[in-house]
Design a protein around this motif. Structure first.
Motif, mmCIF file in Angstrom:
data_model
loop_
_atom_site.group_PDB
_atom_site.id
_atom_site.type_symbol
_atom_site.label_atom_id
_atom_site.label_comp_id
_atom_site.label_asym_id
_atom_site.label_seq_id
_atom_site.Cartn_x
_atom_site.Cartn_y
_atom_site.Cartn_z
ATOM 1 N N PHE A 53 18.994 39.396 41.154
ATOM 2 C CA PHE A 53 19.521 39.352 42.355
ATOM 3 C C PHE A 53 20.862 38.697 41.993
ATOM 4 C CE2 PHE A 53 15.393 41.530 44.598
ATOM 5 C CZ PHE A 53 16.933 41.962 45.499
ATOM 6 N N ALA A 54 20.858 37.924 41.025
ATOM 7 C CA ALA A 54 22.537 36.791 40.856
ATOM 8 C C ALA A 54 22.913 38.485 40.553
ATOM 9 C CB ALA A 54 21.512 35.598 39.884
ATOM 10 N N LEU A 55 22.492 38.391 39.678
ATOM 11 C CA LEU A 55 23.344 39.835 39.074
ATOM 12 C C LEU A 55 24.414 40.929 40.136
ATOM 13 C CD1 LEU A 55 21.387 40.789 35.937
ATOM 14 C CD2 LEU A 55 23.611 39.257 36.225
ATOM 15 N N VAL A 56 24.372 40.522 41.027
ATOM 16 C CA VAL A 56 24.517 41.298 42.302
ATOM 17 C C VAL A 56 25.621 40.813 43.489
ATOM 18 C CG1 VAL A 56 24.609 42.169 44.966
ATOM 19 C CG2 VAL A 56 22.520 42.549 42.924
ATOM 20 N N PRO A 57 25.590 39.592 43.276
ATOM 21 C CA PRO A 57 26.822 38.874 43.751
ATOM 22 C C PRO A 57 28.131 38.348 42.435
ATOM 23 C CG PRO A 57 25.329 37.286 43.959
ATOM 24 C CD PRO A 57 24.785 38.393 43.460
ATOM 25 N N LEU A 58 27.381 38.517 41.043
ATOM 26 C CA LEU A 58 28.124 37.875 40.151
ATOM 27 C C LEU A 58 28.756 39.844 39.985
ATOM 28 C CD1 LEU A 58 25.277 36.238 37.401
ATOM 29 C CD2 LEU A 58 27.851 35.085 39.136
ATOM 30 N N GLY A 59 27.936 40.423 40.618
ATOM 31 C CA GLY A 59 28.968 42.428 40.142
ATOM 32 C C GLY A 59 29.829 42.159 41.347
ATOM 33 N N VAL A 60 29.840 41.585 41.910
ATOM 34 C CA VAL A 60 30.741 42.293 43.434
ATOM 35 C C VAL A 60 32.038 41.193 43.077
ATOM 36 C CG1 VAL A 60 31.132 41.168 45.843
ATOM 37 C CG2 VAL A 60 29.018 42.516 45.254
ATOM 38 N N MET A 61 31.834 39.859 42.812
ATOM 39 C CA MET A 61 32.859 38.962 42.040
ATOM 40 C C MET A 61 33.824 40.120 40.879
ATOM 41 S SD MET A 61 31.569 35.008 41.840
ATOM 42 C CE MET A 61 32.755 34.811 41.000
ATOM 43 N N PHE A 62 32.753 40.584 39.450
ATOM 44 C CA PHE A 62 33.081 41.545 38.195
ATOM 45 C C PHE A 62 34.438 42.242 39.421
ATOM 46 C CE2 PHE A 62 33.907 44.896 36.127
ATOM 47 C CZ PHE A 62 34.161 44.492 35.082
ATOM 48 N N ALA A 63 33.687 42.901 39.614
ATOM 49 C CA ALA A 63 34.245 44.141 40.899
ATOM 50 C C ALA A 63 36.011 43.277 41.442
ATOM 51 C CB ALA A 63 33.356 44.961 42.200
ATOM 52 N N LEU A 64 35.943 42.631 42.079
ATOM 53 C CA LEU A 64 37.214 41.617 42.953
ATOM 54 C C LEU A 64 38.471 41.427 42.371
ATOM 55 C CD1 LEU A 64 35.442 39.741 45.460
ATOM 56 C CD2 LEU A 64 36.930 41.962 46.013
ATOM 57 N N TYR A 65 37.611 40.959 40.994
ATOM 58 C CA TYR A 65 38.593 40.843 39.661
ATOM 59 C C TYR A 65 39.847 41.521 39.307
ATOM 60 C CZ TYR A 65 36.536 35.448 39.914
ATOM 61 O OH TYR A 65 36.607 34.479 39.961
ATOM 62 N N PHE A 66 38.465 43.167 39.179
ATOM 63 C CA PHE A 66 38.862 44.086 38.438
ATOM 64 C C PHE A 66 39.595 45.048 39.192
ATOM 65 C CE2 PHE A 66 38.260 48.823 36.156
ATOM 66 C CZ PHE A 66 38.318 48.254 35.186
ATOM 67 N N VAL A 67 39.756 44.870 40.591
ATOM 68 C CA VAL A 67 40.953 44.889 41.447
ATOM 69 C C VAL A 67 42.093 44.353 41.220
ATOM 70 C CG1 VAL A 67 41.156 45.536 43.865
ATOM 71 C CG2 VAL A 67 39.203 45.663 43.342
ATOM 72 N N GLY A 68 41.977 43.231 41.078
ATOM 73 C CA GLY A 68 42.731 41.785 41.281
ATOM 74 C C GLY A 68 43.825 42.118 39.678
ATOM 75 N N THR A 69 42.979 40.930 39.071
ATOM 76 C CA THR A 69 43.123 41.453 37.684
ATOM 77 C C THR A 69 42.213 42.090 36.278
ATOM 78 O OG1 THR A 69 44.572 40.002 36.078
ATOM 79 C CG2 THR A 69 42.917 38.596 38.143
ATOM 80 N N MET A 70 42.806 42.606 35.620
ATOM 81 C CA MET A 70 41.537 43.212 34.718
ATOM 82 C C MET A 70 41.156 41.920 33.707
ATOM 83 S SD MET A 70 41.581 46.133 32.570
ATOM 84 C CE MET A 70 42.701 45.740 31.083
ATOM 85 N N ASN A 71 42.221 40.265 33.450
ATOM 86 C CA ASN A 71 41.741 39.611 32.113
ATOM 87 C C ASN A 71 40.892 38.929 32.792
ATOM 88 O OD1 ASN A 71 42.886 37.998 30.240
ATOM 89 N ND2 ASN A 71 43.443 36.699 32.104
ATOM 90 N N MET A 72 40.803 38.517 34.847
ATOM 91 C CA MET A 72 39.913 38.003 34.765
ATOM 92 C C MET A 72 38.566 38.233 35.067
ATOM 93 S SD MET A 72 41.100 35.040 35.788
ATOM 94 C CE MET A 72 40.295 34.163 37.137
ATOM 95 N N ALA A 73 38.532 39.547 35.185
ATOM 96 C CA ALA A 73 36.933 40.742 35.887
ATOM 97 C C ALA A 73 36.595 40.258 34.119
ATOM 98 C CB ALA A 73 37.515 41.832 35.789
#
Length: 596
Positions: free
Chosen positions: A383-403
C-alpha cells in the motif's frame, strides 16, 4: 554438496575475488576512460564472474551459515565493482552534482563553512573525516565515502526480508536482487558522488528499523518519553538518512504514514488481525514528519526546490513528453532507439517490478502461502507504493529528473519485496518440476538480470553516456585555466557548462568563492560553431573555450557529431581569433576573441 566441498568452493570464490581486486589495483587508469568496464582488465571480470556464480548458487541453495557466506561473497564482489574508481586510482568520478559536492567538502575542510550549514552534510562530513583521519585527498575521500554508504544496502536488504518472511530462499533471493543495484538508473540516480543516490542505500536500514519496531518486542519495553529501543533505532536511522539527502527522508515519511493509514483502517474493520498486534505508527509518523519539517522549512534551498517543482507541474515547456520525444529523436539519429536503451537499462527492473506487482495483488486477495504476520507486512509495503507512485506521477509531469529519483526509492522497496515474491514463484515452480529444477531456472533468470544490472551501474557508451572519469590532468587543466583567466571573460564548454569545475576547484561558500568568468559560463552554439563562426558561437563576446577528452569522446565517439563536428573543433587552432592558452594530454583551453 557436502560441507568440505562447499568450503573449497567458497575458497575458490574468495580467491577469485581477491585476484580480481589485485589485478584491478595493478592496472590503474592512466588516461580518461569512457567505460570503466572496458578499462578494467578482462581477468578482473573473470575473477568477479567466478565469485558471483558461486555466490548466487550458495544464496539460492544453501541455508544458515553457508548461505550467509555466499551472501557475503556476493556482497563483497558487488562492493568491489562499485569501488573500482577507488581501486583503479581514479582522481575523481563525476562531473555534474559530484563537483558541487566536492566544492562543499572543500569548504568544510578548509574552514570556510561548518558542516551543519549544509542542508544535507552527511556525505561531505564523511569525506572530510576520511581526509583528515586518513590523510587522503578530498577527491579520493569522497570516493571512499560513497562505498561506505553503499554497503548498508547489501547488508540490510536480506535482513529486512528475513524479518519480513523468515524464509531462507527469500533471504537468498533478496540478496541476489540487491546485487543488481536497481535503484541506480543513470538518468537521475547515479553510482558516484551524488547524495540523492547515496541516500537510497541507507533506506533499507530505516526499513529494517521499521519492521523491527512492528514485529519484534523489546526486552526493555519503555525508555523515557515513551520510547522503545526499536523506535529509537527508527528515529536515529531516519535522521542519518535525512543528513545524507532529505528527499529520501520525505519518501520514508510517506511510507510510514501509509503504514499508519493501513493500521487505522484495520483497527476500524477487524476485531482480530495481525495488524492489531503491531504498535501503531501514528506517533512515529508525527515524529519523523516533524523532524523533517523543522529541518527543511528553515532552509532556503528546500523552499526553492518546492517552488521549482510546483512551477514545473503547471509549465507547458517542462515535463516528460517533450524530453522523451527529444531523446528518442536524438537516439535515432545516432543509430540507437528508446526500445534498445530500455532493454539495456530497464529490462531487469521491469521484470522485477511485474513479479512484485503480481505477487502483491495475490497477497491482497489471499492467494499466497504467507502467514498472517508476513502478509500484514507485505500489505504495508504494497500500500505504501500507492502514494509513492502518485508522487512519481506528479514528478513525471513536473520534471522527469525528479521522477526518476523517485523511481530509485520505489525500487528500494521493490528490491525487498522481490525476495519474498520470487521465492514464492520458485516454490510454485518446484511443484511443477522439482526443487533443484526450480532453483536452476531461478539462478539462470536472476543471473541474466544480475548481468544487466551490473553492466549499467556505471555510465558507459553502451547506454550512450560516457563515464564521468575526471583525470588529474583534466582537473589541473580546468584549475589552471580558471586561475589565470582574464577578468570576467566567460568560460565556455563544448556541450558542457564548465561552472561545475569552478565549484569543485574553488568551493561554493558565497559568491566571492567563484571566479568571475563562471557567472557567464555556458556552452557554445552548435550551429555557429560548426560553420566555423567561432567568434559568434557565444554571444559575440570574448570567451575561453574549454575542451576535454571527455567532451571529444561524448560528442564525436558516442553522439557521432550530432551536435558538434570534429572538423569544426580541429579548425579552432587555425582560426585567427583563437589562441591555445592551456594544454595537456586531457585538456585544452582556447582564448577566442570577438570581431570587435
Amino acid at each position: 554438496m557436502n560441507r568440505a566441498t562447499l568450503n573449497w568452493t567458497f575458497t575458490v570464490g574468495f580467491v577469485a575475488l581477491t585476484a580480481g581486486i589485485l589485478l584491478a589495483r595493478a592496472n590503474p587508469a592512466t588516461a580518461y576512460e569512457a567505460s570503466i568496464y572496458t578499462g578494467t582488465p578482462t581477468a578482473t571480470w573473470v575473477g568477479f564472474a567466478i565469485a558471483m556464480a558461486i555466490a548466487v548458487s550458495a544464496a539460492l541453495t544453501c541455508h544458515g551459515r553457508q548461505q550467509a557466506i555466499g551472501l557475503g561473497l556476493g556482497a563483497a564482489t558487488v562492493t568491489s565493482i562499485v569501488s573500482l574508481p577507488a581501486i583503479r586510482n581514479y582522481y575523481f568520478n563525476g562531473m555534474g552534482d559530484a563537483l558541487s559536492h566536492l566544492g562543499w567538502t572543500r569548504d568544510i575542510t578548509s574552514g570556510q563553512m561548518n558542516a551543519h550549514e549544509l542542508f544535507y552534510p552527511g556525505l561531505h562530513s564523511l569525506g572530510a573525516a576520511f581526509h583528515f583521519l586518513g590523510g587522503v585527498p578530498i577527491e579520493r575521500a569522497l570516493l571512499f565515502g560513497i562505498v561506505v554508504l553503499f554497503v548498508p544496502f547489501l547488508v540490510f536488504v536480506p535482513l529486512v526480508v528475513r524479518d519480513l518472511s523468515g524464509n531462507a530462499l527469500a533471504v537468498g533471493i533478496a540478496g541476489v536482487v540487491s546485487w543488481m543495484v536497481l535503484p541506480i538508473n543513470n538518468i537521475a540516480t547515479h553510482m558516484g558522488v551524488h547524495t540523492n543516490s547515496n541516500a537510497l542505500f541507507l533506506v533499507p536500514v530505516v526499513l529494517f528499523a521499521l519492521v523491527a519496531y512492528l514485529r519484534r518486542r523489546a526486552t526493555i519495553e519503555r525508555l523515557p518519553f515513551g520510547l522503545s529501543p526499536f523506535s529509537v533505532l527508527l528515529y536515529t536511522s531516519a535522521i542519518a538518512l535525512l543528513l545524507v539527502h532529505p528527499q529520501q527522508m520525505v519518501n520514508v515519511v510517506v511510507l510510514v504514514a501509509a503504514v499508519a493509514g493501513v493500521q487505522y483502517f484495520a483497527h476500524r474493520r477487524y476485531d482480530e488481525h495481525p495488524m492489531l498486534e503491531h504498535p501503531t505508527m501514528y506517533t512515529p509518523t508525527f515524529v519523523l514528519g516533524s523532524i523533517f519539517g523543522i529541518w527543511a522549512v528553515s532552509n532556503a534551498r528546500f523552499r526553492e526546490a518546492v517552488e521549482g517543482f510546483v512551477t514545473g507541474i503547471f509549465s507547458d515547456d517542462v515535463g516528460a513528453d517533450a524530453e522523451i520525444d527529444q531523446q528518442g529523436s536524438s537516439l535515432t539519429e545516432i543509430g540507437g532507439s528508446l526500445a534498445e536503451l530500455f532493454v539495456t537499462m530497464f529490462l531487469d527492473a521491469a521484470l522485477i517490478g511485474l513479479i512484485v506487482g503480481f505477487f502483491v495483488l495475490l497477497t491482497w486477495i489471499g492467494r499466497t502461502r504467507l502467514d498472517g504476520e508476513s502478509r500484514a507486512l507485505v500489505t504495508y509495503f504494497g500500500f505504501a507504493l500507492v502514494p509513492l507512485g502518485v508522487m512519481f506521477a506528479l514528478y513525471f509531469v513536473g520534471t522527469m529528473n525528479m521522477a526518476f529519483r523517485q523511481m530509485g526509492f520505489i525500487y528500494v522497496v521493490l528490491t525487498i519485496l522481490a525476495g519474498v515474491a520470487i521465492a514464492h514463484a520458485v516454490g510454485g515452480l518446484s511443484g511443477l518440476i522439482s526443487t533443484p529444477g526450480a532453483n536452476a531456472v531461478a539462478a539462470v533468470v536472476l543471473g541474466v538480470c544480475l548481468v544487466l544490472g551490473l553492466m549499467t551501474v556505471f555510465a558507459s557508451p553502451v547506454i550512450y553516456s560516457p563515464g564521468q572519469h575526471v583525470t588529474e590532468e583534466k582537473y589541473n587543466g580546468y584549475e589552471t585555466g580558471m586561475e589565470h583567466g582574464a577578468g570576467d571573460t566567460p568560460y565556455v564548454g563544448l556541450g558542457y557548462d564548465p561552472f561545475r569545475f569552478d565549484h569543485g576547484i574553488n568551493g561554493l561558500d558565497g559568491d566571492d568563492a567563484l571566479t568571475g568568468g563562471t557567472a557567464e559560463s555556458g556552452e557554445v552554439d552548435g550551429d555557429e560553431f560548426n560553420e566555423g563562426n567561432y567568434t559568434g558561437a557565444y554571444n559575440d563576446v570574448d570567451y575561453y573555450l574549454m575542451v576535454s577528452e571527455f567532451d571529444e569522446t561524448r560528442e564525436f565517439g558516442v553522439y557521432q557529431e550530432l551536435r558538434y563536428s570534429e572538423a569544426a573543433l580541429s579548425g579552432v587552432q587555425y582560426s585567427p581569433h583563437a589562441d591555445k592558452v592551456v594544454s595537456n594530454d586531457e585538456f585544452r583551453m582556447y582564448a577566442v576573441s570577438s570581431d570587435d
